[in-house]
Write a protein that holds these residues in place. Structure first.
Motif, mmCIF file in Angstrom:
data_model
loop_
_atom_site.group_PDB
_atom_site.id
_atom_site.type_symbol
_atom_site.label_atom_id
_atom_site.label_comp_id
_atom_site.label_asym_id
_atom_site.label_seq_id
_atom_site.Cartn_x
_atom_site.Cartn_y
_atom_site.Cartn_z
ATOM 1 N N GLU A 31 1.216 36.157 -31.286
ATOM 2 C CA GLU A 31 1.199 37.222 -29.910
ATOM 3 C C GLU A 31 2.444 37.599 -30.113
ATOM 4 N N ASN A 32 2.376 38.353 -29.216
ATOM 5 C CA ASN A 32 3.557 39.088 -29.330
ATOM 6 C C ASN A 32 4.293 39.429 -27.894
ATOM 7 N N LEU A 33 4.163 37.991 -26.976
ATOM 8 C CA LEU A 33 4.578 37.873 -25.559
ATOM 9 C C LEU A 33 3.830 38.629 -25.066
ATOM 10 N N SER A 34 2.554 39.873 -25.226
ATOM 11 C CA SER A 34 2.308 40.594 -23.603
ATOM 12 C C SER A 34 1.874 39.494 -22.693
ATOM 13 N N ASN A 35 1.009 38.581 -23.807
ATOM 14 C CA ASN A 35 0.058 37.724 -22.745
ATOM 15 C C ASN A 35 0.093 35.995 -22.091
ATOM 16 N N LEU A 36 -0.035 36.524 -20.486
ATOM 17 C CA LEU A 36 -0.479 34.951 -21.356
ATOM 18 C C LEU A 36 -1.565 34.659 -21.152
ATOM 19 N N PHE A 37 -1.806 32.632 -21.020
ATOM 20 C CA PHE A 37 -2.802 32.122 -21.294
ATOM 21 C C PHE A 37 -2.847 30.852 -20.429
ATOM 22 N N ARG A 38 -2.167 31.654 -18.768
ATOM 23 C CA ARG A 38 -3.401 30.427 -18.455
ATOM 24 C C ARG A 38 -4.117 31.124 -16.942
ATOM 25 N N ASP A 39 -4.429 29.889 -16.665
ATOM 26 C CA ASP A 39 -5.359 30.277 -15.298
ATOM 27 C C ASP A 39 -4.723 31.084 -14.485
ATOM 28 N N ASP A 40 -6.019 31.974 -13.442
ATOM 29 C CA ASP A 40 -5.004 32.972 -12.568
ATOM 30 C C ASP A 40 -6.230 32.659 -11.185
ATOM 31 N N TYR A 41 -5.103 32.982 -9.657
ATOM 32 C CA TYR A 41 -5.359 33.136 -8.190
ATOM 33 C C TYR A 41 -6.841 33.712 -8.087
ATOM 34 N N PHE A 42 -7.953 32.924 -7.894
ATOM 35 C CA PHE A 42 -8.437 34.858 -6.766
ATOM 36 C C PHE A 42 -8.510 34.159 -5.322
#
Length: 566
Positions: free
Chosen positions: A432-443
């Motif tokens: 992976e190249n620091l483009s993406n986060l792999f945490r949940d997020d809020y609605f």
């Protein structure tokens, strides 16, 4: 932790059934006697398949919020073109602030409009299929919960449509053949329909779930708070003072259910996966991996997007938050003499599809508002160390006077929110190249409910109560300045500013501005847009997006009126 799967075979079949048409092919190829033929009445044979049709809607909504495929219309839906967000110099072609180009033919309007009706169509299909006689349910509660989720999504879609487009056609049945005679309900009628939907299923949703991401009662109550607030605002604009007052009272009542119900509360002390790290604070904790869901101990999470790195690697490439890429600054281009690379020290691999305006990054923290946990360096990083050996600021903070040397550079250089970047990227060992986060997020997060209640109180004439609600968030953020009733101006600037401080990269700002009515949206766009085109070309006021011209043209048997100003 992540067991809400977004991929299913039944979803593919549903897509086939909902196709608008197909290419004409050789008739001989079609001359056959099929052993079976799928229709809406026989495609579903089990309750699990109906549930998967509901899960497909979760998938659509996840993509609308996270935007893993970087659709321009999704950036618009999420706030590009408002007072909060614009585009950088390198993406002026994607502007949504040049009103010489924005009209009812703009494709962004059609894409947003169509996305919500796609959700409505799938919700209608799930609701219809749940009642098919061949479906066997394990219990009445299982069926009730499945139907409740589908009806929630239908109400949620109509709430969004009414906030953005005003009165729209209300469709509750499966469309089995083409129709060209839809009629628009009024905006108030659409809000009321969504309210009635949520009132009908409120008690069929659980208080909490073992599984992150599934709908709970608090999500319905939060939306009822917003819907009653929106309805009251519209009734007030219509001259119905009594109806508006009743709606605001209901908005406050439903907010109270969420805020004071004993399930949710603001996080005021360190928690979560990284709580022992000295560099952080409780607001920062809210946006770390394994710290977002209610099931993670996060008592202000009401409803969350589910992101799973294992699923991303194995079967679901959209299971990601590409926030470092899409929202991150391009410091390597904005100040190449001082900053370079794509590392965690510069916010990841940012390409700045959308940027915070000067209002969002600086103005809301001016003067007495600077002292704020949400403006601390760990949350909204302003100390960016030079990493070019020849720079006079090597291993020292690069001054913002240097980063802001030109307007073009200023558009590429901005503070880095902990909501869009991290110092511990998942997947580096896997390429992976620091483009993406792999945490949940809020609605939905509790602070938004609090700010909705503040607005409902202010619209009811209780500015003191509105200030007290705003101060719930300011106290949690350790702000030295607490607002008073005198700060609660009639254009709701204080509430909008506090929403920007608390909910940047979370709220759908267009919904908020257009829901508020009057000239609030147009005034703020002219005042705060990053580039001068907005002030120069926005020569009219509006508080609704236009009905897409494609929709008007397609509905040939009944004339759909266009919204004022368009």
């Amino acid at each position: 932790m992540k067991t809400l799967k977004y991929i299913s075979g039944i979803y593919f079949c549903v897509l086939l059934l909902n196709s608008w048409g197909c290419k004409k092919i050789d008739d001989k190829f079609l001359q056959t006697t099929p052993e079976t033929f799928y229709t809406v009445d026989n495609i579903f044979s089990t309750s699990q398949q109906v549930d998967q049709a509901v899960v497909a809607i979760y998938s659509i909504l996840r993509d609308m919020w996270a935007n893993p495929t970087e659709q321009n219309w999704t950036f618009v839906f999420r706030g590009n073109g408002t007072d909060m967000f614009d585009v950088p110099s390198i993406r002026r072609g994607n502007t949504f602030n040049n009103y010489g180009l924005i009209n009812s033919n703009n494709s962004n309007f059609n894409s947003v409009f169509g996305a919500w009706y796609q959700i409505i169509a799938k919700a209608n299909l799930a609701i219809y299929s749940a009642e098919l006689p061949n479906i066997s349910w394990a219990s009445a509660s299982e069926k009730a919960y499945t139907v409740a989720q589908a009806r929630f999504f239908r109400a949620f879609a109509y709430r969004n449509l009414a906030e953005l487009f005003g009165g729209v056609p209300i469709v509750t049945d499966i469309t089995k053949e083409a129709r060209y005679d839809y009629t628009r309900a009024t905006r108030a009628e659409v809000y009321q329909f969504a309210i009635d939907e949520l009132l009908a299923i409120e008690n069929d949703l659980p208080d909490v779930t073992a599984q992150g991401g599934r709908l709970v009662k608090g999500a319905a109550q939060h939306n009822l708070c917003e819907l009653y607030l929106a309805l009251g605002t519209q009734l007030q604009a219509n001259g119905d003072a009594g109806g508006a007052s009743n709606a605001f009272t209901q908005s406050i009542a439903y907010a109270n259910k969420v805020i004071d119900g004993g399930i949710y509360s603001l996080m005021t002390s360190r928690y979560g996966a990284r709580k022992t790290e000295s560099q952080g604070n409780v607001y920062w904790d809210l946006f770390q991996e394994n710290s977002v869901n209610y099931q993670d101990g996060n008592k202000e999470c009401i409803w969350a997007i589910q992101i799973d790195y294992t699923a991303y690697r194995a079967e679901d490439p959209r299971s990601k938050l590409p926030y470092s890429r899409t929202y991150g600054p391009v410091l390597r281009d904005g100040s190449p003499a001082n900053l370079t690379g794509t590392g965690a020290d510069v916010g990841g691999r940012g390409i700045a599809q959308v940027i915070p305006t000067m209002y969002t990054r600086d103005s809301i923290y001016g003067g007495v508002f600077a002292d704020d946990m949400r403006n601390s360096d760990i949350v909204f990083r302003r100390n960016i160390l030079g990493n070019v050996a020849t720079s006079p600021y090597y291993q020292q903070p690069v001054p913002w006077s240097v980063l802001y040397d030109t307007k073009d550079h200023q558009s590429l250089n901005y503070p880095i929110s902990c909501k869009i970047a991290t110092d511990k990227y998942t997947g580096i060992a896997d390429g992976e190249n620091l483009s993406n986060l792999f945490r949940d997020d809020y609605f939905i997060r509790l602070p938004e409910t609090i700010l909705l209640r503040a607005e409902a109180k202010q619209r009811s004439g209780d500015k003191e109560g509105a200030a007290a609600d705003v101060n719930l968030l300011r106290a949690r953020a350790n702000c030295s300045y607490l607002v008073t009733s005198a700060d609660m101006d009639d254009q709701f600037s204080m509430i909008l500013d506090e929403r920007a401080r608390e909910l940047v990269y979370e709220e759908c700002r267009w919904n908020t501005l257009l829901r508020m009515g009057g000239t609030i949206a147009a005034d703020r766009i002219r005042k705060y847009a990053y580039w001068p085109e907005a002030a120069a070309t926005l020569t009219f006021n509006y508080n609704l997006w236009p009905i897409p011209q494609l929709v008007i043209d397609a509905n040939k048997d009944v004339k759909l009126d266009q919204n004022p100003g368009w």
